[in-house]
Design a protein around this motif. Sequence first.
Motif, short mmCIF file in Angstrom:
data_model
loop_
_atom_site.label_atom_id
_atom_site.label_comp_id
_atom_site.label_asym_id
_atom_site.label_seq_id
_atom_site.Cartn_x
_atom_site.Cartn_y
_atom_site.Cartn_z
N SER A 202 -81.29 55.47 -57.39
CA SER A 202 -81.65 54.32 -56.75
C SER A 202 -83.04 54.74 -56.09
O SER A 202 -84.11 53.89 -56.10
CB SER A 202 -80.75 54.04 -55.55
N GLU A 203 -83.29 55.96 -55.56
CA GLU A 203 -84.47 56.48 -54.87
C GLU A 203 -85.40 56.32 -55.97
O GLU A 203 -86.63 55.97 -55.69
CB GLU A 203 -84.17 57.70 -54.30
N ILE A 204 -85.38 56.87 -57.13
CA ILE A 204 -86.41 56.88 -58.30
C ILE A 204 -86.83 55.52 -58.63
O ILE A 204 -87.97 55.31 -58.82
CB ILE A 204 -85.82 57.78 -59.59
N ASN A 205 -85.78 54.43 -58.80
CA ASN A 205 -86.22 53.42 -58.96
C ASN A 205 -87.06 52.66 -58.04
O ASN A 205 -88.10 51.73 -58.37
CB ASN A 205 -85.17 52.53 -59.53
N ALA A 206 -86.74 52.97 -56.85
CA ALA A 206 -87.71 52.54 -55.65
C ALA A 206 -89.03 52.97 -55.52
O ALA A 206 -89.89 52.36 -55.33
CB ALA A 206 -86.87 52.74 -54.50
N ILE A 207 -89.05 54.10 -55.86
CA ILE A 207 -90.52 54.88 -55.85
C ILE A 207 -91.22 54.26 -57.20
O ILE A 207 -92.29 53.74 -56.98
CB ILE A 207 -90.40 56.35 -56.35
N LEU A 208 -90.54 54.11 -58.18
CA LEU A 208 -91.28 53.38 -59.55
C LEU A 208 -91.89 51.91 -59.17
O LEU A 208 -92.67 51.47 -59.71
CB LEU A 208 -90.43 53.35 -60.69
N ASP A 209 -90.67 51.23 -58.74
CA ASP A 209 -90.92 49.84 -58.16
C ASP A 209 -92.08 49.63 -57.37
O ASP A 209 -92.99 48.64 -57.56
CB ASP A 209 -89.67 49.07 -57.45
N GLU A 210 -92.22 50.56 -56.47
CA GLU A 210 -93.38 50.28 -55.35
C GLU A 210 -94.60 51.02 -55.80
O GLU A 210 -95.65 50.32 -55.61
CB GLU A 210 -92.88 51.07 -54.00
N LYS A 211 -94.80 52.01 -56.59
CA LYS A 211 -95.81 52.91 -57.02
C LYS A 211 -96.34 52.93 -58.24
O LYS A 211 -97.70 53.43 -58.55
CB LYS A 211 -95.64 54.16 -56.23
N ALA A 212 -95.46 52.78 -59.30
CA ALA A 212 -95.74 52.82 -60.67
C ALA A 212 -96.83 52.03 -60.92
O ALA A 212 -96.78 50.67 -60.94
CB ALA A 212 -94.71 52.92 -61.24
N PRO A 213 -97.70 52.22 -61.82
CA PRO A 213 -98.73 51.24 -62.61
C PRO A 213 -97.94 50.22 -63.21
O PRO A 213 -97.13 50.60 -63.99
CB PRO A 213 -99.71 52.28 -63.14
N ARG A 214 -98.51 49.25 -63.36
CA ARG A 214 -97.69 47.99 -64.22
C ARG A 214 -98.57 48.05 -65.50
O ARG A 214 -99.70 48.01 -65.67
CB ARG A 214 -97.77 46.54 -63.39
N PHE A 215 -97.66 47.80 -66.67
CA PHE A 215 -98.57 47.71 -68.13
C PHE A 215 -99.04 46.51 -68.01
O PHE A 215 -98.76 45.50 -67.73
CB PHE A 215 -97.45 47.94 -69.01
N GLY A 216 -100.23 46.55 -68.72
CA GLY A 216 -100.86 45.26 -68.89
C GLY A 216 -101.75 44.83 -67.90
O GLY A 216 -102.25 43.68 -67.99
N ALA A 217 -101.81 45.54 -66.74
CA ALA A 217 -102.21 44.96 -65.61
C ALA A 217 -103.73 45.30 -65.58
O ALA A 217 -104.13 46.05 -66.20
CB ALA A 217 -101.82 45.74 -64.46
#
Length: 217
Positions: A202-217
């Motif tokens: 849950s914590e890792i997904n929250a980090i990725l949802d908030e901060k990970a770059p989006r593909f194709g952005a």
Amino acid sequence: MTLPEDRCRLVLIVPDEADDAALAEKLEHALRGGDVASVILPQYGASDSDFQKRAERLVPLVQAAGAAAMIAGDSRVAGRARADGLHVTGKVEELADAVEKFTPKLIVGAGSAADRHTALEVGEVRPDYIFFGKLDGDIKPEAHPKNLDLGEWWAAMVEIPCVVMGGTAVESALAVAETGAEFVALRRAIFEHPAGTAAAVSEINAILDEKAPRFGA
């Protein structure tokens, strides 16, 4: 292994533990914690028969959660356990043989590229993904810099998805995501998390949802 929608996704690596029942419980909790693309089950030092029993116990749990169950070991175990795929850690020739025999019935992933030259040789075989790092290579909090470099180089140049091994800290997932890699693999960060495996996912997904770059952005 299902492809990411718009950001780096999580791959779980099952640790080497003696108690299959306890391991199954931890894995089941982890899979309830949020998005998981796939789970890789390494053979470690287990005998084929013990590994078979473990795979037959864990593969259905993974598939019930909508993730891909990958066997890193004997292809016969993958077949008998009805896994979704095979993670090949041997030489490029072994990978080529597996791709020829099992694609498209099974997902075939490559786990043997320790440098750019080997990675390009692996790419010519056209596996479903390439893995940078060792399945038990999470020995420091952060991901290994060499694996991050390989992931960034590959993701910018090659269409075949890449998985990069993270470290023992959940925050290492973000460093992997920032390379452009499609997947981050974690083992101890999940299965040794003080709050439990579900909380870790849950914590890792929250980090990725908030901060990970989006593909194709």
